[in-house]
Design an enzyme around this catalytic site. Structure first.
Site, PDB file in Angstrom:
ATOM      1  N   LYS A  24       0.850  -1.208   0.000  1.00 52.48           N
ATOM      2  CA  LYS A  24       0.000   0.000   0.000  1.00 52.48           C
ATOM      3  C   LYS A  24       0.877   1.246   0.000  1.00 52.48           C
ATOM      4  CE  LYS A  24      -1.755   1.612   4.033  1.00 52.48           C
ATOM      5  NZ  LYS A  24      -1.395   3.015   4.329  1.00 52.48           N
ATOM      6  N   ASN A  25       1.936   1.228   0.809  1.00 52.89           N
ATOM      7  CA  ASN A  25       2.739   2.443   0.974  1.00 52.89           C
ATOM      8  C   ASN A  25       3.744   2.665  -0.144  1.00 52.89           C
ATOM      9  OD1 ASN A  25       1.205   2.938   3.180  1.00 52.89           O
ATOM     10  ND2 ASN A  25       2.736   2.305   4.681  1.00 52.89           N
ATOM     11  N   ARG A  94      -5.842  10.366   4.479  1.00 54.68           N
ATOM     12  CA  ARG A  94      -4.906  11.329   5.021  1.00 54.68           C
ATOM     13  C   ARG A  94      -3.654  11.457   4.172  1.00 54.68           C
ATOM     14  NH1 ARG A  94      -0.183  11.871   6.185  1.00 54.68           N
ATOM     15  NH2 ARG A  94       0.294  13.754   7.310  1.00 54.68           N
ATOM     16  N   CYS A 118      -5.715  12.185  11.842  1.00 50.74           N
ATOM     17  CA  CYS A 118      -6.135  10.789  11.772  1.00 50.74           C
ATOM     18  C   CYS A 118      -6.007  10.193  13.166  1.00 50.74           C
ATOM     19  CB  CYS A 118      -5.315  10.034  10.746  1.00 50.74           C
ATOM     20  SG  CYS A 118      -3.776   9.481  11.415  1.00 50.74           S
ATOM     21  N   ARG A 123      -1.283  14.831  12.411  1.00 49.16           N
ATOM     22  CA  ARG A 123      -0.354  14.375  11.361  1.00 49.16           C
ATOM     23  C   ARG A 123       0.206  15.646  10.706  1.00 49.16           C
ATOM     24  NH1 ARG A 123      -1.339   8.976   9.957  1.00 49.16           N
ATOM     25  NH2 ARG A 123       0.501   8.987   8.647  1.00 49.16           N
ATOM     26  N   PRO A 124       1.222  16.259  11.312  1.00 54.81           N
ATOM     27  CA  PRO A 124       1.753  17.529  10.784  1.00 54.81           C
ATOM     28  C   PRO A 124       2.345  17.351   9.386  1.00 54.81           C
ATOM     29  CG  PRO A 124       3.195  16.621  12.439  1.00 54.81           C
ATOM     30  CD  PRO A 124       1.967  15.773  12.443  1.00 54.81           C
ATOM     31  N   ILE A 125       2.338  18.431   8.638  1.00 55.94           N
ATOM     32  CA  ILE A 125       2.969  18.392   7.300  1.00 55.94           C
ATOM     33  C   ILE A 125       3.976  19.528   7.171  1.00 55.94           C
ATOM     34  CG2 ILE A 125       1.019  17.273   6.129  1.00 55.94           C
ATOM     35  CD1 ILE A 125       0.172  20.065   5.148  1.00 55.94           C
ATOM     36  N   ASP A 126       4.447  20.041   8.319  1.00 56.43           N
ATOM     37  CA  ASP A 126       5.367  21.188   8.288  1.00 56.43           C
ATOM     38  C   ASP A 126       6.649  20.890   7.503  1.00 56.43           C
ATOM     39  OD1 ASP A 126       5.629  19.384  10.581  1.00 56.43           O
ATOM     40  OD2 ASP A 126       7.354  20.599  11.132  1.00 56.43           O
ATOM     41  N   LEU A 127       7.123  19.644   7.573  1.00 52.69           N
ATOM     42  CA  LEU A 127       8.376  19.310   6.858  1.00 52.69           C
ATOM     43  C   LEU A 127       8.150  19.302   5.348  1.00 52.69           C
ATOM     44  CD1 LEU A 127       9.721  16.447   9.151  1.00 52.69           C
ATOM     45  CD2 LEU A 127      10.050  18.920   9.346  1.00 52.69           C
ATOM     46  N   ASP A 308       4.232   0.423  12.064  1.00 53.37           N
ATOM     47  CA  ASP A 308       2.985  -0.161  11.547  1.00 53.37           C
ATOM     48  C   ASP A 308       2.788  -1.599  11.990  1.00 53.37           C
ATOM     49  OD1 ASP A 308       3.230   1.540   8.324  1.00 53.37           O
ATOM     50  OD2 ASP A 308       2.708   2.220  10.334  1.00 53.37           O
ATOM     51  N   ILE A 330       7.423   6.656  17.117  1.00 50.15           N
ATOM     52  CA  ILE A 330       7.146   7.390  15.879  1.00 50.15           C
ATOM     53  C   ILE A 330       5.902   8.261  15.988  1.00 50.15           C
ATOM     54  CG2 ILE A 330       6.760   7.176  13.384  1.00 50.15           C
ATOM     55  CD1 ILE A 330       9.527   6.167  14.245  1.00 50.15           C
ATOM     56  N   ARG A 400      -8.581  -0.358   4.350  1.00 48.00           N
ATOM     57  CA  ARG A 400      -7.702   0.663   3.769  1.00 48.00           C
ATOM     58  C   ARG A 400      -6.366   0.047   3.367  1.00 48.00           C
ATOM     59  NH1 ARG A 400      -6.398   5.010   7.655  1.00 48.00           N
ATOM     60  NH2 ARG A 400      -4.958   5.306   5.931  1.00 48.00           N
TER      61      ARG A 400
HETATM   62  C1  EPZ Z   1       4.121   6.888   6.419  1.00 49.40           C
HETATM   63  O1  EPZ Z   1       3.323   7.884   7.003  1.00 49.40           O
HETATM   64  C2  EPZ Z   1       3.220   5.670   6.264  1.00 49.40           C
HETATM   65  N1  EPZ Z   1       2.109   5.995   5.365  1.00 49.40           N
HETATM   66  C3  EPZ Z   1       2.689   5.264   7.635  1.00 49.40           C
HETATM   67  O2  EPZ Z   1       1.918   4.075   7.446  1.00 49.40           O
HETATM   68  C4  EPZ Z   1       3.875   4.932   8.537  1.00 49.40           C
HETATM   69  O3  EPZ Z   1       3.394   4.620   9.826  1.00 49.40           O
HETATM   70  C5  EPZ Z   1       4.814   6.150   8.615  1.00 49.40           C
HETATM   71  O4  EPZ Z   1       5.214   6.538   7.284  1.00 49.40           O
HETATM   72  C6  EPZ Z   1       6.065   5.856   9.425  1.00 49.40           C
HETATM   73  O5  EPZ Z   1       6.734   4.770   8.863  1.00 49.40           O
HETATM   74  C7  EPZ Z   1       2.322   5.953   4.018  1.00 49.40           C
HETATM   75  O6  EPZ Z   1       3.412   5.660   3.558  1.00 49.40           O
HETATM   76  C8  EPZ Z   1       1.141   6.258   3.148  1.00 49.40           C
HETATM   77  P1  EPZ Z   1       6.141  10.182   8.623  1.00 49.40           P
HETATM   78  P2  EPZ Z   1       3.873   9.416   7.074  1.00 49.40           P
HETATM   79  O7  EPZ Z   1       6.059  11.458   7.869  1.00 49.40           O
HETATM   80  O8  EPZ Z   1       4.668   9.715   5.861  1.00 49.40           O
HETATM   81  C9  EPZ Z   1       6.307  13.419  12.068  1.00 49.40           C
HETATM   82  C10 EPZ Z   1       0.081   2.704   7.692  1.00 49.40           C
HETATM   83  O9  EPZ Z   1      -0.337   2.139   8.708  1.00 49.40           O
HETATM   84  N2  EPZ Z   1       6.173  14.415  10.988  1.00 49.40           N
HETATM   85  O10 EPZ Z   1       7.323   9.275   8.400  1.00 49.40           O
HETATM   86  O11 EPZ Z   1       2.728  10.295   7.412  1.00 49.40           O
HETATM   87  C11 EPZ Z   1       5.021  12.614  12.240  1.00 49.40           C
HETATM   88  O12 EPZ Z   1       4.124  13.278  13.085  1.00 49.40           O
HETATM   89  C12 EPZ Z   1       0.512   4.141   7.759  1.00 49.40           C
HETATM   90  O13 EPZ Z   1       0.233   2.160   6.557  1.00 49.40           O
HETATM   91  C13 EPZ Z   1       6.283  15.764  11.305  1.00 49.40           C
HETATM   92  O14 EPZ Z   1       6.474  16.125  12.471  1.00 49.40           O
HETATM   93  O15 EPZ Z   1       4.826   9.308   8.348  1.00 49.40           O
HETATM   94  C14 EPZ Z   1       5.508  11.323  12.834  1.00 49.40           C
HETATM   95  O16 EPZ Z   1       5.649  11.491  14.229  1.00 49.40           O
HETATM   96  C15 EPZ Z   1       0.196   4.758   9.094  1.00 49.40           C
HETATM   97  N3  EPZ Z   1       6.146  16.689  10.319  1.00 49.40           N
HETATM   98  C16 EPZ Z   1       6.901  11.154  12.226  1.00 49.40           C
HETATM   99  O17 EPZ Z   1       7.272  12.439  11.684  1.00 49.40           O
HETATM  100  C17 EPZ Z   1       5.925  16.334   9.006  1.00 49.40           C
HETATM  101  O18 EPZ Z   1       5.840  17.237   8.137  1.00 49.40           O
HETATM  102  C18 EPZ Z   1       6.960  10.141  11.107  1.00 49.40           C
HETATM  103  O19 EPZ Z   1       5.972  10.496  10.179  1.00 49.40           O
HETATM  104  C19 EPZ Z   1       5.821  14.969   8.705  1.00 49.40           C
HETATM  105  C20 EPZ Z   1       5.946  14.022   9.702  1.00 49.40           C
END
Ligand code: EPZ
Length: 419
Positions: A24-25, A94, A118, A123-127, A308, A330, A400
């Site tokens: 999926k990812n 999301r 979610c 789920r921040p997107i600041d980065l 996950d 995480i 999902r």
């Molecule tokens: C991806 O989510 C996966 N989703 C998630 O899988 C997975 O749990 C996660 O990576 C970690 O491996 C997809 O690939 C579609 P991150 P993502 O950005 O990209 C923080 C599932 O069950 N962060 O690596 O959203 C965030 O809050 C899903 O299949 C910021 O602070 O995860 C988290 O604590 C759930 N600012 C950490 O980083 C940002 O701009 C890791 O998040 C982005 C993230």
């Protein structure tokens, strides 16, 4: 997609073999990345999931055609017309934020709402946003709307991520593929899905080097042409099936796995007394009569233990002999499955990001409700090992990320019915 319920008659051993679905990812970022090309991309081993359907709905909304032929999805991005994603499609999934980089690179313009929060907490997107701003994108944020436009040119940048965010790494890679100049991502996420995305983009003519390592270099190119690509298998679905086999004292063979993607997961099962044999035709897991507790599980960015897999493995730990400490590093709140697991008779206490599981001899059937994707998987694993009939609602969360999971489990001898 109605409200689905699983009825599981647990306490049975599983046996036989099952093919693990496509990732999926991998599918979600690669579907978004097809927007960088004009023409028809052919994606094999693309799982049938509601999150994939949501991505196809977004592609169709902006003017692509997308059709499925078995496990293959064909996307034609030749005639896209819109540069925005409506709120109802953004909130359906999301991770639709992954379209941001692709739409910026294709249209120089994109409008979308902030992705819905979610079940895993904010789920921040600041980065994502700060990286795209460094690449020349003006981003307005008001009333939960993102309005982005390229100021004069989308250009390469040196981006250092404070956390190895998977989504941010993917959005930057996708935007950088067509940016002018070179982009270097430091502290990039190293997940296999990042490598899969880079493989697809390079097949389209991109110049991406170092995917899978902490530093990724992308040399922007003028244009990309569509490619044929086969997704990698879903390592989290594999870890979930292993949890089900371990918790039910089973012996199953999983086909289509890439063992190196599970190098931090196999030791957890071996420490619990399971035998894991990597064979040409697949990976075999043979559970002991009584599991030993794996003691300590800390979720970490890849190649560490995947967050996950935390929930499904916790269901296995719930019936292991001894205590297991989980540390969820995480996400801030990824223990929504704990209260439901306790209804099966599990003995689990949560303190912040730590969960302490005291293994019990057996779980008892219960009626429970899933609240997120991997939590739903954990409840299915628990119901499979609890003797008697259990009912799990909220299965739309499971759908999902797990393709026809009741069929996969039934093919292994489980008594699971979706109603
Ligand atoms: C991806 O989510 C996966 N989703 C998630 O899988 C997975 O749990 C996660 O990576 C970690 O491996 C997809 O690939 C579609 P991150 P993502 O950005 O990209 C923080 C599932 O069950 N962060 O690596 O959203 C965030 O809050 C899903 O299949 C910021 O602070 O995860 C988290 O604590 C759930 N600012 C950490 O980083 C940002 O701009 C890791 O998040 C982005 C993230």
């Amino acid at each position: 997609m109605g409200v689905s319920v699983f009825v599981v008659d647990g306490g049975r051993r599983l046996s036989g073999e099952v093919k693990v679905q496509g990732s999926k990812n991998s599918a979600l970022p690669i579907l978004a990345a097809t927007l960088l090309c004009r023409g028809e991309s052919v994606l094999h081993n693309c799982p049938r999931l509601s999150d994939v359907e949501a991505s196809l709905a977004i592609l169709r909304y902006i003017g692509c055609t997308a059709r499925r032929e078995g496990d293959t999805v064909i996307v034609d991005t030749g005639s896209v017309t819109r540069f925005e994603i409506p709120p109802e499609l953004m909130h359906r999934m999301r991770s639709s934020i992954i379209f941001l980089g692709a739409m910026i690179a294709r249209f120089d313009r994109v409008r979308m709402t902030f992705p819905g929060g979610c079940e895993l907490g904010p789920r921040p997107i600041d980065l994502h946003l700060s990286a795209l701003r460094e690449m020349g994108v003006e981003i307005g944020e008001e009333h939960g709307e993102l309005d982005c436009r390229v100021r004069d040119m989308l250009h390469g940048a040196n981006i250092s991520l404070p956390v190895p965010s998977v989504g941010a790494t993917e959005n930057i890679m996708i935007a950088a593929a067509l940016a002018t100049g070179t982009t270097v991502i430091s502290n990039a996420a190293r997940e296999p899905e990042i490598v899969d995305l880079a493989d697809y983009l390079n097949a389209c003519g991109a110049e991406i080097h170092g995917a899978g390592e902490s530093t990724v270099v992308i040399d922007g190119v003028e244009s990309l042409s569509p490619a044929v690509h086969t997704m990698i298998p879903d390592r989290i679905v594999a870890a979930t099936l292993m949890s089900a086999a371990a918790a039910t004292g089973s012996d199953i063979l999983m086909r289509g796995i890439i063992p190196s993607h599970l190098r931090s997961v196999f030791p957890v099962f071996r420490n619990s007394g399971c035998e894991i044999t990597v064979k040409r035709e697949g990976v075999r897991i043979t559970a002991p009569y009584r599991l030993q507790s794996p003691k300590l599980i800390r979720t970490m960015p890849y190649p560490g233990f995947p967050t996950d897999a935390q929930a499904p493995v916790m269901s296995m730990a719930a019936v292991a002999d001894g205590m297991t400490v989980f540390v969820e590093n995480i996400f801030t709140s990824r223990y929504s499955h704990v209260s439901e697991l306790c209804r099966f008779g599990a003995d689990i206490r949560v303190e912040g990001k730590v969960a302490v599981v005291d293994g019990v001899k057996r779980l008892l059937s219960a009626n429970v409700r899933a609240q997120d994707l991997r939590g739903a998987a954990a409840l299915v694993v628990a119901a499979l090992c609890a003797v008697g009939k259990s009912e799990i609602s909220g299965i739309e969360y499971l759908e999902r990320g797990y393709e026809d999971f009741e069929l996969a489990l039934s093919s292994l001898g489980a008594d699971v019915k979706k109603i």
